[in-house]
Write a protein that holds these residues in place. Sequence first.
Motif, PDB file in Angstrom:
ATOM      1  N   SER A 197       1.142  -1.151  -0.380  1.00  0.00           N
ATOM      2  CA  SER A 197      -0.043   0.706   0.206  1.00  0.00           C
ATOM      3  C   SER A 197       0.569   1.053   0.160  1.00  0.00           C
ATOM      4  O   SER A 197       0.668   2.412  -0.493  1.00  0.00           O
ATOM      5  CB  SER A 197      -0.925   0.030   1.096  1.00  0.00           C
ATOM      6  OG  SER A 197      -1.560  -0.738   1.051  1.00  0.00           O
ATOM      7  N   VAL A 198       2.314   0.982   0.448  1.00  0.00           N
ATOM      8  CA  VAL A 198       2.542   2.471   0.258  1.00  0.00           C
ATOM      9  C   VAL A 198       2.843   3.297  -1.020  1.00  0.00           C
ATOM     10  O   VAL A 198       3.077   4.261  -1.329  1.00  0.00           O
ATOM     11  CB  VAL A 198       4.152   1.856   1.007  1.00  0.00           C
ATOM     12  CG1 VAL A 198       5.536   3.412   1.206  1.00  0.00           C
ATOM     13  CG2 VAL A 198       4.474   1.704   2.320  1.00  0.00           C
ATOM     14  N   ILE A 199       3.666   1.673  -1.802  1.00  0.00           N
ATOM     15  CA  ILE A 199       3.721   2.272  -3.414  1.00  0.00           C
ATOM     16  C   ILE A 199       2.556   2.474  -3.991  1.00  0.00           C
ATOM     17  O   ILE A 199       1.848   3.226  -4.639  1.00  0.00           O
ATOM     18  CB  ILE A 199       3.834   0.990  -4.061  1.00  0.00           C
ATOM     19  CG1 ILE A 199       5.234   0.543  -3.219  1.00  0.00           C
ATOM     20  CG2 ILE A 199       4.305   1.420  -5.390  1.00  0.00           C
ATOM     21  CD1 ILE A 199       6.955   1.232  -2.861  1.00  0.00           C
ATOM     22  N   THR A 200       1.283   1.986  -3.492  1.00  0.00           N
ATOM     23  CA  THR A 200      -0.033   1.956  -4.591  1.00  0.00           C
ATOM     24  C   THR A 200      -1.070   2.938  -4.130  1.00  0.00           C
ATOM     25  O   THR A 200      -1.518   3.017  -4.542  1.00  0.00           O
ATOM     26  CB  THR A 200      -0.567   0.146  -4.764  1.00  0.00           C
ATOM     27  OG1 THR A 200      -1.023   0.105  -3.086  1.00  0.00           O
ATOM     28  CG2 THR A 200       0.074  -0.399  -5.274  1.00  0.00           C
ATOM     29  N   GLY A 201      -0.609   2.803  -2.604  1.00  0.00           N
ATOM     30  CA  GLY A 201      -2.200   3.983  -2.020  1.00  0.00           C
ATOM     31  C   GLY A 201      -3.229   3.042  -1.560  1.00  0.00           C
ATOM     32  O   GLY A 201      -3.494   2.400  -2.253  1.00  0.00           O
ATOM     33  N   LEU A 202      -4.541   3.784  -1.954  1.00  0.00           N
ATOM     34  CA  LEU A 202      -5.350   2.680  -1.048  1.00  0.00           C
ATOM     35  C   LEU A 202      -6.517   2.749  -2.427  1.00  0.00           C
ATOM     36  O   LEU A 202      -7.367   2.114  -2.114  1.00  0.00           O
ATOM     37  CB  LEU A 202      -6.533   3.702  -0.433  1.00  0.00           C
ATOM     38  CG  LEU A 202      -5.362   3.896   1.689  1.00  0.00           C
ATOM     39  CD1 LEU A 202      -5.992   5.658   1.841  1.00  0.00           C
ATOM     40  CD2 LEU A 202      -4.799   2.826   2.256  1.00  0.00           C
ATOM     41  N   SER A 203      -5.969   3.609  -3.432  1.00  0.00           N
ATOM     42  CA  SER A 203      -7.456   2.826  -4.143  1.00  0.00           C
ATOM     43  C   SER A 203      -7.987   2.379  -4.679  1.00  0.00           C
ATOM     44  O   SER A 203      -9.064   0.467  -5.285  1.00  0.00           O
ATOM     45  CB  SER A 203      -7.355   3.564  -5.136  1.00  0.00           C
ATOM     46  OG  SER A 203      -6.319   3.694  -6.046  1.00  0.00           O
ATOM     47  N   ILE A 204      -6.358   0.584  -4.947  1.00  0.00           N
ATOM     48  CA  ILE A 204      -6.476  -0.238  -5.298  1.00  0.00           C
ATOM     49  C   ILE A 204      -8.069  -1.207  -4.375  1.00  0.00           C
ATOM     50  O   ILE A 204      -8.145  -2.030  -4.936  1.00  0.00           O
ATOM     51  CB  ILE A 204      -5.315  -1.137  -5.066  1.00  0.00           C
ATOM     52  CG1 ILE A 204      -4.680  -1.405  -3.585  1.00  0.00           C
ATOM     53  CG2 ILE A 204      -4.515  -0.854  -6.814  1.00  0.00           C
ATOM     54  CD1 ILE A 204      -3.221  -2.621  -4.489  1.00  0.00           C
ATOM     55  N   TYR A 205      -7.639  -0.943  -3.263  1.00  0.00           N
ATOM     56  CA  TYR A 205      -8.869  -2.134  -2.459  1.00  0.00           C
ATOM     57  C   TYR A 205     -10.276  -1.180  -2.769  1.00  0.00           C
ATOM     58  O   TYR A 205     -11.601  -2.227  -1.728  1.00  0.00           O
ATOM     59  CB  TYR A 205      -8.724  -1.409  -1.228  1.00  0.00           C
ATOM     60  CG  TYR A 205      -7.010  -2.098  -0.485  1.00  0.00           C
ATOM     61  CD1 TYR A 205      -6.693  -2.849  -0.991  1.00  0.00           C
ATOM     62  CD2 TYR A 205      -6.320  -1.482  -0.477  1.00  0.00           C
ATOM     63  CE1 TYR A 205      -5.556  -4.030  -1.157  1.00  0.00           C
ATOM     64  CE2 TYR A 205      -4.643  -1.240   0.015  1.00  0.00           C
ATOM     65  CZ  TYR A 205      -4.415  -2.958  -0.573  1.00  0.00           C
ATOM     66  OH  TYR A 205      -3.169  -2.853  -0.197  1.00  0.00           O
ATOM     67  N   GLU A 206     -10.387  -0.293  -3.320  1.00  0.00           N
ATOM     68  CA  GLU A 206     -11.999   0.418  -3.179  1.00  0.00           C
ATOM     69  C   GLU A 206     -12.618  -1.129  -3.820  1.00  0.00           C
ATOM     70  O   GLU A 206     -13.975  -1.245  -3.474  1.00  0.00           O
ATOM     71  CB  GLU A 206     -12.380   1.537  -4.531  1.00  0.00           C
ATOM     72  CG  GLU A 206     -12.038   2.848  -3.599  1.00  0.00           C
ATOM     73  CD  GLU A 206     -12.001   2.916  -2.498  1.00  0.00           C
ATOM     74  OE1 GLU A 206     -13.690   2.649  -1.681  1.00  0.00           O
ATOM     75  OE2 GLU A 206     -11.941   3.943  -1.396  1.00  0.00           O
ATOM     76  N   PRO A 207     -12.025  -1.688  -4.991  1.00  0.00           N
ATOM     77  CA  PRO A 207     -13.067  -2.080  -5.557  1.00  0.00           C
ATOM     78  C   PRO A 207     -13.805  -4.015  -4.294  1.00  0.00           C
ATOM     79  O   PRO A 207     -15.150  -4.696  -4.772  1.00  0.00           O
ATOM     80  CB  PRO A 207     -12.039  -3.655  -6.842  1.00  0.00           C
ATOM     81  CG  PRO A 207     -11.407  -2.167  -7.589  1.00  0.00           C
ATOM     82  CD  PRO A 207     -10.971  -1.443  -6.036  1.00  0.00           C
ATOM     83  N   VAL A 208     -13.401  -3.772  -3.555  1.00  0.00           N
ATOM     84  CA  VAL A 208     -13.217  -5.161  -2.834  1.00  0.00           C
ATOM     85  C   VAL A 208     -13.930  -4.633  -1.963  1.00  0.00           C
ATOM     86  O   VAL A 208     -15.279  -5.023  -1.978  1.00  0.00           O
ATOM     87  CB  VAL A 208     -11.646  -5.157  -1.716  1.00  0.00           C
ATOM     88  CG1 VAL A 208     -12.080  -6.391  -0.180  1.00  0.00           C
ATOM     89  CG2 VAL A 208     -10.875  -5.836  -2.535  1.00  0.00           C
ATOM     90  N   ALA A 209     -14.089  -3.229  -0.853  1.00  0.00           N
ATOM     91  CA  ALA A 209     -14.742  -2.364   0.110  1.00  0.00           C
ATOM     92  C   ALA A 209     -16.355  -2.643  -1.392  1.00  0.00           C
ATOM     93  O   ALA A 209     -17.385  -2.938  -0.584  1.00  0.00           O
ATOM     94  CB  ALA A 209     -14.747  -1.012   0.212  1.00  0.00           C
ATOM     95  N   GLU A 210     -15.712  -2.029  -2.850  1.00  0.00           N
ATOM     96  CA  GLU A 210     -17.511  -2.216  -3.276  1.00  0.00           C
ATOM     97  C   GLU A 210     -18.549  -3.785  -3.425  1.00  0.00           C
ATOM     98  O   GLU A 210     -20.035  -3.746  -3.793  1.00  0.00           O
ATOM     99  CB  GLU A 210     -17.365  -2.093  -4.833  1.00  0.00           C
ATOM    100  CG  GLU A 210     -16.985  -0.467  -5.028  1.00  0.00           C
ATOM    101  CD  GLU A 210     -16.274  -0.033  -6.205  1.00  0.00           C
ATOM    102  OE1 GLU A 210     -16.203  -0.680  -7.524  1.00  0.00           O
ATOM    103  OE2 GLU A 210     -15.450   1.606  -6.114  1.00  0.00           O
ATOM    104  N   ARG A 211     -17.216  -4.507  -3.141  1.00  0.00           N
ATOM    105  CA  ARG A 211     -18.321  -6.147  -3.242  1.00  0.00           C
ATOM    106  C   ARG A 211     -19.055  -6.214  -1.625  1.00  0.00           C
ATOM    107  O   ARG A 211     -19.070  -7.920  -0.938  1.00  0.00           O
ATOM    108  CB  ARG A 211     -16.985  -7.151  -3.655  1.00  0.00           C
ATOM    109  CG  ARG A 211     -17.018  -7.129  -5.128  1.00  0.00           C
ATOM    110  CD  ARG A 211     -15.902  -8.549  -5.786  1.00  0.00           C
ATOM    111  NE  ARG A 211     -16.974  -8.980  -5.700  1.00  0.00           N
ATOM    112  CZ  ARG A 211     -16.239 -10.492  -6.191  1.00  0.00           C
ATOM    113  NH1 ARG A 211     -15.131 -10.508  -6.693  1.00  0.00           N
ATOM    114  NH2 ARG A 211     -16.262 -11.482  -6.778  1.00  0.00           N
ATOM    115  N   GLY A 212     -19.057  -5.440  -0.856  1.00  0.00           N
ATOM    116  CA  GLY A 212     -19.491  -5.506   0.988  1.00  0.00           C
ATOM    117  C   GLY A 212     -18.138  -6.280   1.288  1.00  0.00           C
ATOM    118  O   GLY A 212     -18.813  -6.619   2.638  1.00  0.00           O
TER     119      GLY A 212
END
Length: 360
Positions: A197-212
């Motif tokens: 996450s230090v490299i990618t930031g947080l946005s890569i996890y949004e699709p996970v949260a969108e799946r609940g």
Amino acid sequence: MKFVSEFRDRETAKGLVDAIHKEVCSDERYRFMEVCGSHTMAISKFGIRSLLPDNVELVSGPGCPVCVTPQWEIDAVFRMAEEAVIVTFGDMLRVPGSNGESLQKLRSEGKDIRIVFSPLDTLAMAVKEPERDFVFLGIGFETTAPTSAALAKSARMKGVENLYITPYSKTVPEVLQVLLDDESLGINGFVCPGHVSVITGLSIYEPVAERGIGAVVTGFEPLDILSSVLELIRQTNSGSASVVNMYPRVVRPEGNPKALGLLDEVFRKEDTDWRGLGSIPGSGLRFNDEYSSFDALRYFEIESSGVYDIDVCRCGDVLKGKMSPKECPLFGDACTPVNPVGPCMVSSEGSCSAYYKYER
Ligand code: SF4
């Protein structure tokens, strides 16, 4: 000791454990997966599992770079070692090939296998010995891929032509989706990798949260892990999933734009093979056209043999969270760190290694 002692404070840890026990619903099942080998090690080392209620399970996922490298990619390295100097991090030395070989064994037989702490050391070696070919074993996730990219970029700028890199780096967002697609895994939260996450930031996890499914980025100290478990329990109870950064002392929402720019410049995303998980679309970092001359697979004309796993080893199931290392019939008996059967027992970030060291 700042940033260590304050994240190991006993009283605060006790308060978090109490809060966890208070907030779990007895009729709910909480199954959270950590997707980072360093988290796996920390969870075992600090005995976090033993502090949690019975219905809160922490399972390890495909977060160890050595472990997720499929068997054919490991075997390919032995073929390259016949003709070139292999340069690698120490973790790769004892990983078994399908034929029982290891780089350590080859080294004892006289093959030139060198250990480095920085990929850029390979460049100095290649410049110093232009008559030999050098292969750096580029494995890992978004965390280490920028250093492979930097090595290729530096070599290109210097016109170095005897240096190659195995394009084995993999990316995290795609594998998270594959894990969620497998409903039998029953994952209802991810403890997301701090270093990635230090490299990618947080946005890569949004699709996970969108799946609940909750996604909490956190660090590697006991309080980091306990507070992320508490957050995931709260999200599960409320039925609302989101991405939460509990590691703001290190992770910025936008990640590291410079490193991301380097990845974009050197690599393109392609399908790649994972041990235990098969081919995952768009989850591999392969060299783009400008840098393809550094591709070790291309130079040595190596193609996939289609062999992803060693038959007797259950690393594939361990990496998917389908079984605990202790459930493998070989664990601690036929398979030990001294005599490893699979990479999960070899790597310093492997689940089997973590359980052997701390949870036997
Ligand atoms: S204990 Fe050994 S054989 Fe079993 S899954 Fe782990 S590495 Fe593979």
